[in-house]
Design a protein around this motif. Sequence first.
Motif, PDB file in Angstrom:
ATOM      1  N   LEU A 166     -53.739 -32.741  -2.345  1.00 54.29           N
ATOM      2  CA  LEU A 166     -54.928 -32.220  -1.683  1.00 54.29           C
ATOM      3  C   LEU A 166     -54.758 -30.726  -1.384  1.00 54.29           C
ATOM      4  O   LEU A 166     -55.697 -29.938  -1.506  1.00 54.29           O
ATOM      5  N   ALA A 167     -53.542 -30.349  -1.038  1.00 57.16           N
ATOM      6  CA  ALA A 167     -53.254 -28.955  -0.679  1.00 57.16           C
ATOM      7  C   ALA A 167     -53.514 -27.993  -1.837  1.00 57.16           C
ATOM      8  O   ALA A 167     -53.738 -26.805  -1.626  1.00 57.16           O
ATOM      9  N   ARG A 168     -53.506 -28.508  -3.063  1.00 54.14           N
ATOM     10  CA  ARG A 168     -53.781 -27.640  -4.220  1.00 54.14           C
ATOM     11  C   ARG A 168     -55.232 -27.176  -4.272  1.00 54.14           C
ATOM     12  O   ARG A 168     -55.554 -26.223  -4.966  1.00 54.14           O
ATOM     13  N   TYR A 169     -56.108 -27.877  -3.571  1.00 50.81           N
ATOM     14  CA  TYR A 169     -57.540 -27.571  -3.653  1.00 50.81           C
ATOM     15  C   TYR A 169     -57.990 -26.829  -2.414  1.00 50.81           C
ATOM     16  O   TYR A 169     -58.979 -27.189  -1.771  1.00 50.81           O
ATOM     17  N   ASP A 170     -57.262 -25.782  -2.058  1.00 49.04           N
ATOM     18  CA  ASP A 170     -57.491 -25.108  -0.776  1.00 49.04           C
ATOM     19  C   ASP A 170     -58.349 -23.860  -0.902  1.00 49.04           C
ATOM     20  O   ASP A 170     -58.402 -23.046   0.014  1.00 49.04           O
ATOM     21  N   GLY A 171     -59.005 -23.695  -2.043  1.00 51.70           N
ATOM     22  CA  GLY A 171     -59.947 -22.599  -2.183  1.00 51.70           C
ATOM     23  C   GLY A 171     -59.307 -21.248  -2.464  1.00 51.70           C
ATOM     24  O   GLY A 171     -60.004 -20.242  -2.540  1.00 51.70           O
ATOM     25  N   GLN A 172     -57.990 -21.210  -2.611  1.00 49.98           N
ATOM     26  CA  GLN A 172     -57.332 -19.921  -2.827  1.00 49.98           C
ATOM     27  C   GLN A 172     -57.433 -19.455  -4.272  1.00 49.98           C
ATOM     28  O   GLN A 172     -57.281 -18.283  -4.553  1.00 49.98           O
ATOM     29  N   GLN A 173     -57.685 -20.388  -5.186  1.00 45.65           N
ATOM     30  CA  GLN A 173     -57.746 -19.982  -6.592  1.00 45.65           C
ATOM     31  C   GLN A 173     -59.167 -20.001  -7.114  1.00 45.65           C
ATOM     32  O   GLN A 173     -59.857 -21.016  -7.046  1.00 45.65           O
ATOM     33  N   GLU A 174     -59.574 -18.872  -7.619  1.00 51.14           N
ATOM     34  CA  GLU A 174     -60.907 -18.720  -8.189  1.00 51.14           C
ATOM     35  C   GLU A 174     -61.086 -19.745  -9.310  1.00 51.14           C
ATOM     36  O   GLU A 174     -60.183 -19.957 -10.107  1.00 51.14           O
ATOM     37  N   GLY A 175     -62.243 -20.393  -9.329  1.00 52.78           N
ATOM     38  CA  GLY A 175     -62.518 -21.314 -10.426  1.00 52.78           C
ATOM     39  C   GLY A 175     -61.945 -22.712 -10.232  1.00 52.78           C
ATOM     40  O   GLY A 175     -62.220 -23.593 -11.039  1.00 52.78           O
ATOM     41  N   GLN A 176     -61.152 -22.921  -9.191  1.00 50.68           N
ATOM     42  CA  GLN A 176     -60.626 -24.260  -8.927  1.00 50.68           C
ATOM     43  C   GLN A 176     -61.559 -24.959  -7.937  1.00 50.68           C
ATOM     44  O   GLN A 176     -62.126 -24.320  -7.071  1.00 50.68           O
ATOM     45  N   PRO A 177     -61.699 -26.295  -8.051  1.00 51.56           N
ATOM     46  CA  PRO A 177     -62.518 -26.980  -7.045  1.00 51.56           C
ATOM     47  C   PRO A 177     -61.898 -26.866  -5.652  1.00 51.56           C
ATOM     48  O   PRO A 177     -60.694 -26.633  -5.519  1.00 51.56           O
ATOM     49  N   ILE A 178     -62.741 -26.998  -4.643  1.00 48.73           N
ATOM     50  CA  ILE A 178     -62.296 -26.923  -3.241  1.00 48.73           C
ATOM     51  C   ILE A 178     -62.561 -28.286  -2.603  1.00 48.73           C
ATOM     52  O   ILE A 178     -63.697 -28.766  -2.630  1.00 48.73           O
ATOM     53  N   TYR A 179     -61.494 -28.885  -2.066  1.00 45.79           N
ATOM     54  CA  TYR A 179     -61.628 -30.217  -1.493  1.00 45.79           C
ATOM     55  C   TYR A 179     -61.289 -30.193  -0.010  1.00 45.79           C
ATOM     56  O   TYR A 179     -60.397 -29.466   0.426  1.00 45.79           O
ATOM     57  N   LEU A 180     -61.994 -31.033   0.726  1.00 48.51           N
ATOM     58  CA  LEU A 180     -61.791 -31.155   2.163  1.00 48.51           C
ATOM     59  C   LEU A 180     -61.861 -32.645   2.485  1.00 48.51           C
ATOM     60  O   LEU A 180     -62.769 -33.326   2.017  1.00 48.51           O
ATOM     61  N   ALA A 181     -60.901 -33.133   3.263  1.00 46.30           N
ATOM     62  CA  ALA A 181     -60.942 -34.547   3.642  1.00 46.30           C
ATOM     63  C   ALA A 181     -61.346 -34.678   5.106  1.00 46.30           C
ATOM     64  O   ALA A 181     -60.898 -33.910   5.958  1.00 46.30           O
ATOM     65  N   VAL A 182     -62.240 -35.631   5.356  1.00 42.87           N
ATOM     66  CA  VAL A 182     -62.644 -35.983   6.715  1.00 42.87           C
ATOM     67  C   VAL A 182     -62.584 -37.500   6.784  1.00 42.87           C
ATOM     68  O   VAL A 182     -63.112 -38.179   5.901  1.00 42.87           O
ATOM     69  N   LYS A 183     -61.909 -38.021   7.826  1.00 42.95           N
ATOM     70  CA  LYS A 183     -61.760 -39.471   7.969  1.00 42.95           C
ATOM     71  C   LYS A 183     -61.144 -40.090   6.711  1.00 42.95           C
ATOM     72  O   LYS A 183     -61.488 -41.202   6.341  1.00 42.95           O
ATOM     73  N   GLY A 184     -60.278 -39.354   6.036  1.00 39.50           N
ATOM     74  CA  GLY A 184     -59.600 -39.895   4.863  1.00 39.50           C
ATOM     75  C   GLY A 184     -60.439 -39.894   3.600  1.00 39.50           C
ATOM     76  O   GLY A 184     -60.003 -40.368   2.562  1.00 39.50           O
ATOM     77  N   VAL A 185     -61.656 -39.359   3.672  1.00 41.69           N
ATOM     78  CA  VAL A 185     -62.537 -39.285   2.509  1.00 41.69           C
ATOM     79  C   VAL A 185     -62.487 -37.861   1.981  1.00 41.69           C
ATOM     80  O   VAL A 185     -62.683 -36.912   2.730  1.00 41.69           O
ATOM     81  N   VAL A 186     -62.198 -37.708   0.687  1.00 42.03           N
ATOM     82  CA  VAL A 186     -62.059 -36.368   0.107  1.00 42.03           C
ATOM     83  C   VAL A 186     -63.388 -35.951  -0.520  1.00 42.03           C
ATOM     84  O   VAL A 186     -63.899 -36.620  -1.420  1.00 42.03           O
ATOM     85  N   PHE A 187     -63.925 -34.851  -0.012  1.00 45.17           N
ATOM     86  CA  PHE A 187     -65.199 -34.320  -0.503  1.00 45.17           C
ATOM     87  C   PHE A 187     -64.944 -33.076  -1.348  1.00 45.17           C
ATOM     88  O   PHE A 187     -64.075 -32.270  -1.028  1.00 45.17           O
ATOM     89  N   ASP A 188     -65.751 -32.915  -2.392  1.00 44.31           N
ATOM     90  CA  ASP A 188     -65.715 -31.697  -3.187  1.00 44.31           C
ATOM     91  C   ASP A 188     -66.719 -30.726  -2.562  1.00 44.31           C
ATOM     92  O   ASP A 188     -67.928 -30.895  -2.690  1.00 44.31           O
ATOM     93  N   VAL A 189     -66.195 -29.718  -1.852  1.00 46.40           N
ATOM     94  CA  VAL A 189     -67.071 -28.775  -1.147  1.00 46.40           C
ATOM     95  C   VAL A 189     -67.209 -27.456  -1.915  1.00 46.40           C
ATOM     96  O   VAL A 189     -67.609 -26.444  -1.352  1.00 46.40           O
ATOM     97  N   THR A 190     -66.889 -27.495  -3.221  1.00 50.87           N
ATOM     98  CA  THR A 190     -66.938 -26.275  -4.034  1.00 50.87           C
ATOM     99  C   THR A 190     -68.300 -25.594  -3.966  1.00 50.87           C
ATOM    100  O   THR A 190     -68.390 -24.367  -3.944  1.00 50.87           O
TER     101      THR A 190
END
Length: 144
Positions: free
Chosen positions: A24-48
């Motif tokens: 999950l930590a790989r999708y932290d928005g630091q890399q341009e062009g990569q998806p951005i993921y955020l988990a809430v209540k254990g559910v992973v959302f694509d917030v790109t």
Amino acid sequence: AAERELRFRPPAEAPVRLFTEPELARYDGQQEGQPIYLAVKGVVFDVTSGKEFYGKGAPYNALVGKDSTRGVAKMSLDPADLTHDITGLTEEELKSLDDIFNNVYKAKYPIVGYTSRRILNEDGSPNLDFKPEDQPHFNIKDEF
């Protein structure tokens, strides 16, 4: 006849994707062009699609690449609150968490998977009570 049968079979459910913390930590928005993921209540959302909120340098970037349930509940970006742990939250914070979970995240962002904490028991065995979240209101058109 075999062909006709295939046509009427309902589409297979997308397999449930499990995210470990390092993944999950790989999708932290630091890399341009990569998806951005955020988990809430254990559910992973694509917030790109909300990159202006969650991308690199954006106001809520601290929340992404991890399960930030507590931070969402408390409306906090304090690193100590960026955790899945909801121990000691007030009734009000828990209600706020559910509201945001349902009306913001589930309504706006596609679910891409679940944290291992949500799918597995402490000992790593599958949690038999696990149920995927449905996304009844999710409609990709709303994003554009």
